[in-house]
Design an enzyme around this catalytic site. Structure first.
Site: not given
Length: 400
Positions: A200, A370-372
């Site tokens: 994401p 990566d938004h994680r």
């Protein structure tokens, strides 16, 4: 030891399961020696020469150029040869250093082109492209700037021939050219598809005054420090401040893994397509050392001799797409990394300096992340730090 010795395609490392035959250096009836490079193959990561572990006379070539061979499948048979085999293929015989010298010597002494009457051709992939499309290399004029026939020259020749070929196509034939997804192109397609599917990602960007960066590059030119080397130095310093981005996600364990080292990948466009060489241990290098390693790896990538190991293990990627004359890009993260920094072209633009309008060298920086692994705060902090270093390279001194 008499009789045929069957040499099978060895495991070329990094999880590769197959390779495409680019060209044979020998024919049936030729005499070969132990460690002699007999075939050039293309894997999903690089073009490599494979040495034969036997001495004797070639009795069978088990695959034609252009065919795909699985690891462990028969490659070549040698009659009345020695049973000695190379280290890594079976029992040991020749020292690794000697094998490397032999392979390098074979690469240097190999003829530039095996096409009779053709102009000078270096890349076997260019020869294969011409052969597959029915292009006579003797009729192709290379770009004077390079002096050799390159992929683009052959593609131009193919495009020029298409109107003539189209007249011969029947009305019921399907239009368009079909190009197999193989080798590097397939590896790139698989990795980018996986990145878009699993990660994401989000992108943030900022404009920066790169006048100071250009001045620093000019001042360090005599030390072999390029603009890309300076950007690499800034990138490494930024990752040191924001380790959230020097990470990967272990989905099986449900964990974020922050890495204690920086292996910096950089995007390089070559005749074989996009490649991402990796500077191993970039966090331990000086700016001059980074510049030397970037230059070395880029040269190998352009020559098509970059080994597979030099394109693995990256923890973060730098993409200087400004060399293509574009300002910005929403870059795709190089899976399984957590971020990629993009740098647009540097152009003259009006800019306010100390309250006064001036013409400055301006670039756009973008960060896909990566938004994680982190939120906008860390991503924005990293990008802002990079922009500050681009505008005032002396800022780096505080981190050295």
């Amino acid at each position: 030891m008499s009789g045929d010795q069957v040499f099978r395609l060895p495991d070329l490392g990094e999880g590769l399961t197959e390779a495409e035959i680019v060209q044979w250096h020998v024919a049936v009836g030729d005499t070969v020696t132990i460690d002699q490079a007999v075939v050039e193959v293309e894997t999903a990561k690089a073009v490599v020469e494979v040495p034969v572990p036997y001495a004797g006379t070639v009795s069978v070539l088990h695959a034609e150029p252009g065919s795909v061979v699985a690891v462990g499948a028969p490659l070549i048979s040698v009659a009345s040869g020695s049973g000695n085999v190379l280290i890594g293929y079976g029992t040991g015989h020749a020292p690794a250093a000697r094998r490397r010298r032999i392979r390098r010597a074979a690469a240097v002494t190999a003829p530039v082109s095996r096409e009779p009457g053709a102009a000078r051709v270096i890349s076997p992939l260019v020869r294969k492209l011409a052969r597959d499309n029915g292009v006579d290399l003797a009729t192709v004029t290379p770009d004077p700037a390079h002096g050799v026939i390159r992929r683009r020259d052959v593609e131009d020749a193919i495009a020029a021939a298409r109107p003539v070929a189209a007249e011969r196509v029947s009305a019921g034939s399907p239009p368009g050219e079909r190009i197999p997804l193989r080798g590097v192109r397939r590896a790139v397609a698989d990795k980018l598809t996986r990145s878009r599917t699993e990660i994401p990602d989000a992108t943030t960007w900022v404009d920066a005054d790169a006048t100071g960066l250009i001045e620093a590059k000019n001042a360090l030119a005599s030390r072999g420090v390029s603009l890309l080397a300076l950007l690499a130095r800034i990138c490494v310093a930024g990752l040191r401040r924001f380790p959230e981005l020097n990470a990967t996600v272990d989905t099986a364990a449900g964990e974020i893994v922050r890495l204690p080292y920086v292996n910096l990948g950089f995007a390089a466009q070559t005749d074989r397509g996009l490649m991402v060489p990796v500077v191993q241990g970039a966090h331990l290098m000086s700016t001059a050392q980074l510049g030397a390693e970037v230059s070395r790896l880029a040269g190998l990538a352009r020559a098509g001799t970059l080994p597979p190991a030099a394109m693995t293990g990256g923890t973060f990627t730098l993409n200087n797409y400004g060399v293509f004359g574009v300002d910005g890009s929403n870059a795709i993260i190089n899976h399984p990394e957590a971020g990629i920094l993009g740098v647009g072209r540097i152009v003259d633009k009006p800019w306010v300096v100390d309250g006064q309008l001036a013409v400055r060298k301006v670039t756009q920086l973008s960060l896909s992340f990566d938004h994680r692994v982190c939120d906008g705060g860390a991503a924005g902090g990293f990008l802002r730090y990079v922009a500050d270093c681009v505008e005032q390279p002396a800022t780096l001194l505080a981190d050295l």
